[in-house]
Each structure stands twice: as structure tokens, then as C-alpha cells.
Design a protein around this motif. Sequence first.
Motif, PDB file in Angstrom:
ATOM      1  N   GLY A  59       0.836  -1.205   0.000  1.00 53.21           N
ATOM      2  CA  GLY A  59       0.000   0.000   0.000  1.00 53.21           C
ATOM      3  C   GLY A  59       0.866   1.247   0.000  1.00 53.21           C
ATOM      4  O   GLY A  59       1.818   1.370  -0.785  1.00 53.21           O
ATOM      5  N   THR A  60       0.580   2.169   0.924  1.00 54.14           N
ATOM      6  CA  THR A  60       1.357   3.413   1.002  1.00 54.14           C
ATOM      7  C   THR A  60       2.647   3.229   1.807  1.00 54.14           C
ATOM      8  O   THR A  60       3.331   4.210   2.105  1.00 54.14           O
ATOM      9  CB  THR A  60       0.536   4.527   1.674  1.00 54.14           C
ATOM     10  OG1 THR A  60       0.179   4.082   2.993  1.00 54.14           O
ATOM     11  CG2 THR A  60      -0.718   4.853   0.886  1.00 54.14           C
ATOM     12  N   GLY A  61       2.935   1.990   2.207  1.00 54.69           N
ATOM     13  CA  GLY A  61       4.173   1.735   2.936  1.00 54.69           C
ATOM     14  C   GLY A  61       4.101   2.165   4.400  1.00 54.69           C
ATOM     15  O   GLY A  61       5.128   2.246   5.083  1.00 54.69           O
ATOM     16  N   TYR A  62       2.876   2.393   4.886  1.00 51.94           N
ATOM     17  CA  TYR A  62       2.750   2.854   6.283  1.00 51.94           C
ATOM     18  C   TYR A  62       3.277   1.794   7.263  1.00 51.94           C
ATOM     19  O   TYR A  62       4.062   2.102   8.167  1.00 51.94           O
ATOM     20  CB  TYR A  62       1.285   3.188   6.576  1.00 51.94           C
ATOM     21  CG  TYR A  62       1.070   3.785   7.941  1.00 51.94           C
ATOM     22  CD1 TYR A  62       1.566   5.045   8.255  1.00 51.94           C
ATOM     23  CD2 TYR A  62       0.389   3.084   8.922  1.00 51.94           C
ATOM     24  CE1 TYR A  62       1.393   5.593   9.518  1.00 51.94           C
ATOM     25  CE2 TYR A  62       0.201   3.629  10.188  1.00 51.94           C
ATOM     26  CZ  TYR A  62       0.703   4.887  10.476  1.00 51.94           C
ATOM     27  OH  TYR A  62       0.523   5.412  11.733  1.00 51.94           O
ATOM     28  N   LEU A  63       2.853   0.540   7.038  1.00 49.42           N
ATOM     29  CA  LEU A  63       3.302  -0.567   7.898  1.00 49.42           C
ATOM     30  C   LEU A  63       4.835  -0.666   7.883  1.00 49.42           C
ATOM     31  O   LEU A  63       5.490  -0.714   8.917  1.00 49.42           O
ATOM     32  CB  LEU A  63       2.662  -1.864   7.396  1.00 49.42           C
ATOM     33  CG  LEU A  63       3.096  -3.176   8.017  1.00 49.42           C
ATOM     34  CD1 LEU A  63       2.591  -3.301   9.437  1.00 49.42           C
ATOM     35  CD2 LEU A  63       2.560  -4.358   7.205  1.00 49.42           C
ATOM     36  N   LEU A  64       5.412  -0.660   6.683  1.00 49.80           N
ATOM     37  CA  LEU A  64       6.871  -0.795   6.558  1.00 49.80           C
ATOM     38  C   LEU A  64       7.599   0.398   7.166  1.00 49.80           C
ATOM     39  O   LEU A  64       8.648   0.245   7.801  1.00 49.80           O
ATOM     40  CB  LEU A  64       7.259  -0.927   5.080  1.00 49.80           C
ATOM     41  CG  LEU A  64       6.973  -2.265   4.404  1.00 49.80           C
ATOM     42  CD1 LEU A  64       7.284  -2.181   2.912  1.00 49.80           C
ATOM     43  CD2 LEU A  64       7.782  -3.392   5.050  1.00 49.80           C
ATOM     44  N   SER A  81       6.078  -3.762  -2.414  1.00 51.23           N
ATOM     45  CA  SER A  81       5.434  -3.758  -3.731  1.00 51.23           C
ATOM     46  C   SER A  81       3.927  -3.783  -3.548  1.00 51.23           C
ATOM     47  O   SER A  81       3.409  -4.204  -2.507  1.00 51.23           O
ATOM     48  CB  SER A  81       5.898  -4.947  -4.576  1.00 51.23           C
ATOM     49  OG  SER A  81       5.484  -6.164  -4.011  1.00 51.23           O
ATOM     50  N   ASP A  82       3.222  -3.319  -4.553  1.00 53.38           N
ATOM     51  CA  ASP A  82       1.759  -3.298  -4.527  1.00 53.38           C
ATOM     52  C   ASP A  82       1.282  -3.261  -5.975  1.00 53.38           C
ATOM     53  O   ASP A  82       2.025  -2.859  -6.876  1.00 53.38           O
ATOM     54  CB  ASP A  82       1.267  -2.056  -3.774  1.00 53.38           C
ATOM     55  CG  ASP A  82      -0.182  -2.192  -3.295  1.00 53.38           C
ATOM     56  OD1 ASP A  82      -0.390  -2.485  -2.098  1.00 53.38           O
ATOM     57  OD2 ASP A  82      -1.109  -1.989  -4.117  1.00 53.38           O
ATOM     58  N   ILE A  83       0.019  -3.633  -6.156  1.00 56.61           N
ATOM     59  CA  ILE A  83      -0.552  -3.605  -7.509  1.00 56.61           C
ATOM     60  C   ILE A  83      -0.986  -2.191  -7.887  1.00 56.61           C
ATOM     61  O   ILE A  83      -1.106  -1.859  -9.061  1.00 56.61           O
ATOM     62  CB  ILE A  83      -1.740  -4.594  -7.603  1.00 56.61           C
ATOM     63  CG1 ILE A  83      -2.078  -4.885  -9.049  1.00 56.61           C
ATOM     64  CG2 ILE A  83      -2.960  -4.078  -6.836  1.00 56.61           C
ATOM     65  CD1 ILE A  83      -2.983  -6.080  -9.242  1.00 56.61           C
ATOM     66  N   ARG A 150       3.998  -4.649  -8.434  1.00 59.77           N
ATOM     67  CA  ARG A 150       3.932  -6.105  -8.651  1.00 59.77           C
ATOM     68  C   ARG A 150       2.523  -6.601  -8.314  1.00 59.77           C
ATOM     69  O   ARG A 150       1.981  -6.249  -7.253  1.00 59.77           O
ATOM     70  CB  ARG A 150       4.934  -6.802  -7.721  1.00 59.77           C
ATOM     71  CG  ARG A 150       4.942  -8.330  -7.845  1.00 59.77           C
ATOM     72  CD  ARG A 150       5.949  -8.920  -6.854  1.00 59.77           C
ATOM     73  NE  ARG A 150       6.130 -10.341  -7.034  1.00 59.77           N
ATOM     74  CZ  ARG A 150       6.854 -11.118  -6.216  1.00 59.77           C
ATOM     75  NH1 ARG A 150       7.467 -10.592  -5.176  1.00 59.77           N
ATOM     76  NH2 ARG A 150       6.966 -12.404  -6.439  1.00 59.77           N
ATOM     77  N   ASP A 151       1.971  -7.386  -9.190  1.00 58.94           N
ATOM     78  CA  ASP A 151       0.721  -8.092  -8.877  1.00 58.94           C
ATOM     79  C   ASP A 151       1.142  -9.400  -8.230  1.00 58.94           C
ATOM     80  O   ASP A 151       1.636 -10.305  -8.907  1.00 58.94           O
ATOM     81  CB  ASP A 151      -0.063  -8.329 -10.177  1.00 58.94           C
ATOM     82  CG  ASP A 151      -1.302  -9.176  -9.931  1.00 58.94           C
ATOM     83  OD1 ASP A 151      -1.545  -9.576  -8.780  1.00 58.94           O
ATOM     84  OD2 ASP A 151      -2.032  -9.419 -10.911  1.00 58.94           O
ATOM     85  N   ILE A 152       0.960  -9.496  -6.922  1.00 60.14           N
ATOM     86  CA  ILE A 152       1.483 -10.657  -6.190  1.00 60.14           C
ATOM     87  C   ILE A 152       0.672 -11.925  -6.479  1.00 60.14           C
ATOM     88  O   ILE A 152       1.080 -13.031  -6.145  1.00 60.14           O
ATOM     89  CB  ILE A 152       1.574 -10.355  -4.674  1.00 60.14           C
ATOM     90  CG1 ILE A 152       2.527 -11.331  -3.986  1.00 60.14           C
ATOM     91  CG2 ILE A 152       0.211 -10.352  -4.014  1.00 60.14           C
ATOM     92  CD1 ILE A 152       3.920 -11.347  -4.505  1.00 60.14           C
ATOM     93  N   LEU A 153      -0.480 -11.761  -7.140  1.00 59.55           N
ATOM     94  CA  LEU A 153      -1.263 -12.947  -7.501  1.00 59.55           C
ATOM     95  C   LEU A 153      -0.891 -13.449  -8.895  1.00 59.55           C
ATOM     96  O   LEU A 153      -1.380 -14.479  -9.336  1.00 59.55           O
ATOM     97  CB  LEU A 153      -2.766 -12.635  -7.427  1.00 59.55           C
ATOM     98  CG  LEU A 153      -3.253 -12.159  -6.048  1.00 59.55           C
ATOM     99  CD1 LEU A 153      -4.756 -11.917  -6.070  1.00 59.55           C
ATOM    100  CD2 LEU A 153      -2.899 -13.162  -4.948  1.00 59.55           C
ATOM    101  N   TRP A 180      -8.981  -7.558  -2.744  1.00 61.99           N
ATOM    102  CA  TRP A 180      -7.976  -8.232  -3.556  1.00 61.99           C
ATOM    103  C   TRP A 180      -8.199  -7.847  -5.008  1.00 61.99           C
ATOM    104  O   TRP A 180      -9.335  -7.818  -5.471  1.00 61.99           O
ATOM    105  CB  TRP A 180      -8.116  -9.754  -3.450  1.00 61.99           C
ATOM    106  CG  TRP A 180      -7.413 -10.368  -2.294  1.00 61.99           C
ATOM    107  CD1 TRP A 180      -7.991 -10.965  -1.219  1.00 61.99           C
ATOM    108  CD2 TRP A 180      -6.002 -10.486  -2.107  1.00 61.99           C
ATOM    109  NE1 TRP A 180      -7.034 -11.437  -0.360  1.00 61.99           N
ATOM    110  CE2 TRP A 180      -5.803 -11.168  -0.891  1.00 61.99           C
ATOM    111  CE3 TRP A 180      -4.883 -10.086  -2.844  1.00 61.99           C
ATOM    112  CZ2 TRP A 180      -4.532 -11.444  -0.386  1.00 61.99           C
ATOM    113  CZ3 TRP A 180      -3.624 -10.369  -2.343  1.00 61.99           C
ATOM    114  CH2 TRP A 180      -3.451 -11.033  -1.138  1.00 61.99           C
ATOM    115  N   ASN A 181      -7.134  -7.583  -5.706  1.00 60.75           N
ATOM    116  CA  ASN A 181      -7.209  -7.341  -7.139  1.00 60.75           C
ATOM    117  C   ASN A 181      -6.660  -8.600  -7.796  1.00 60.75           C
ATOM    118  O   ASN A 181      -5.448  -8.787  -7.878  1.00 60.75           O
ATOM    119  CB  ASN A 181      -6.360  -6.094  -7.460  1.00 60.75           C
ATOM    120  CG  ASN A 181      -6.631  -5.572  -8.830  1.00 60.75           C
ATOM    121  OD1 ASN A 181      -6.928  -6.336  -9.733  1.00 60.75           O
ATOM    122  ND2 ASN A 181      -6.528  -4.270  -8.989  1.00 60.75           N
ATOM    123  N   GLY A 182      -7.547  -9.490  -8.225  1.00 62.74           N
ATOM    124  CA  GLY A 182      -7.103 -10.772  -8.786  1.00 62.74           C
ATOM    125  C   GLY A 182      -7.663 -11.917  -7.964  1.00 62.74           C
ATOM    126  O   GLY A 182      -8.313 -11.701  -6.946  1.00 62.74           O
TER     127      GLY A 182
END
Length: 238
Positions: A59-64, A81-83, A150-153, A180-182
Motif C-alpha cells: 500500500g502506502t508503505g505505512y506498515l513498513l 510492492s503493490d498492484i 507487482r501483482d502478487i497474484l 484483492w485485485n485478482g
Amino acid sequence: MQYIFSKNQSYEHLAAGHVIYGLSGSPNFPIRLAHEVYNRCLSHQKQQHGVSIYDPCCGTGYLLTTIGLLNHKSIAKIWGSDINVKFTEVAQKNLGLLGTQGLDKREEELVLLATQYQKNSHIRALESLDHIREMIADLDHPIDFQVFHRDILSPITSPGPSFTANIIITDVPYLQLVDWNGAGGINTLLNNIRVNIDTESIIAVVHDKRQKIANEFYERIERFKVGKRVIEIFRLRS
Ligand SMILES: C[S@@+](CC[C@H](N)C(=O)[O-])C[C@H]1O[C@@H](n2cnc3c(N)ncnc32)[C@H](O)[C@@H]1O
């Protein structure tokens, strides 16, 4: 669930939209819980310093960013990474706050806003920025980071750079906050992140109880609940 590593203290300086950039539509992860999950992962990890960490739904990298600020002594590299490209653009700016250059740039923006609008919120954000500077003043190594789309799916359409992470922490779409996108959900994510881990890597997935994890490649080390969130910690099955 009992917190083992995270103190019950105020994390107000790290609130989203304050110094750390927020974006509407992107949920913000509770900071104390983020700190706890990272440290539980670290407690299972052989490598205690120079750790690399990856979030494939960053997402916006808040967690990281909050994990990086609170645990900068043990972390050397962050991958996110995020979609959603709008989110990764913000993640890029947020992870930049783990270094002097990013903080200087954010300070300039906040000073400009404070001068233009004379709002208390901007003055308070500048105070928080000083606090964040102090938090990472002892940083003897800059935390290197890389954000990518990256689309992790789908490992085929967006494979991403090649790397191995010591710890993966990911807060997947749940609680109707974001979809989820995918197709395939967490089990497909776990299949596709195998190119980014080794037998020592520790993987934490945060989800809601409707999503069940059943993946033959992983063994579960921990499972706990905090409110509606379920946190499961895995490593590759030997
Ligand atoms: C709960 S949010 C994560 C928020 C993030 N932890 C943060 O701190 O901003 C879930 C994320 O999964 C992303 N997502 C959804 N489908 C995805 C996919 N197929 N591949 C990669 N990311 C995906 C969404 O764009 C969203 O940013």
C-alpha cells in the motif's frame, strides 16, 4: 493476545497524515501491532542484524515505514510492492522518511504549509518530525529501500526484482477496507513469494477470519488474534 515486545505507549508522532503521508482509501495498520509482529518474526529469525524485510501488499508503505522507524537498528533493507501504482508512489515517499534527505524534504513541505495556512496541525507535524529525527539519530547505516509495482497474484505479468528477504510481513486486503485485485488470495500470495524467501525466512500474514490459509509449502509457527485481525506466522516446511 498478550503483547510481548511492544510497549503500551503513545505512537502519535507516527500517525498517518502527520509526518508519514496518508492516502484516502489506503488503510493504516496499528503501530503497536506492527512493532509486535515484526519483533515476533525477528525472535524466530536466525539473522538478528542487517535484516531485510518485504511487504508484497505494501500500500502506502505505512506498515513498513513504522516498522522501519521503530526497528531501524536491526533492519538494513526494505522491499515494498503493490498492484496499485498510486499507493507505491506514496510508499516511495514514506520510506524516504527513514533517512535525512526524506525528512529534510518533508520538513520543507510542512514549513511551507504552516506558513501558508497557519494551522496547528502543521506545527504539531513539525514537532513530530523533530521527534522522528531523534528516533533515528543513532542510525549508523542508512536503511536502503526499493518500492516496485507487482501483482502478487500473478508471477508472470509482474515478476519484480530478484531478492531474498529475511522477514516478510504483509497486511492483505480484508475487513472490506480494500479488495484483492485478482484471484487466489493468500494461498496464491504464499506460492508466489517463494522466489523471495529461503528456508530461514519468517513470513507473517495479517488477514481476517474469513480467509483461510492452507498451503502445503509452509508450516505455521504462531497464530493470534487482535480484534478482527488474525496474524499467522510461517516458515517454509523442511
Ligand atoms: C490492507 S492494504 C495494505 C496496507 C499497507 N499495509 C499500508 O501500510 O499501507 C492491502 C493492499 O493490498 C493491495 N493489493 C490488492 N490486490 C493485490 C495484488 N493482486 N497484488 C499486490 N497487491 C495487491 C492493495 O492495493 C492494498 O494496498
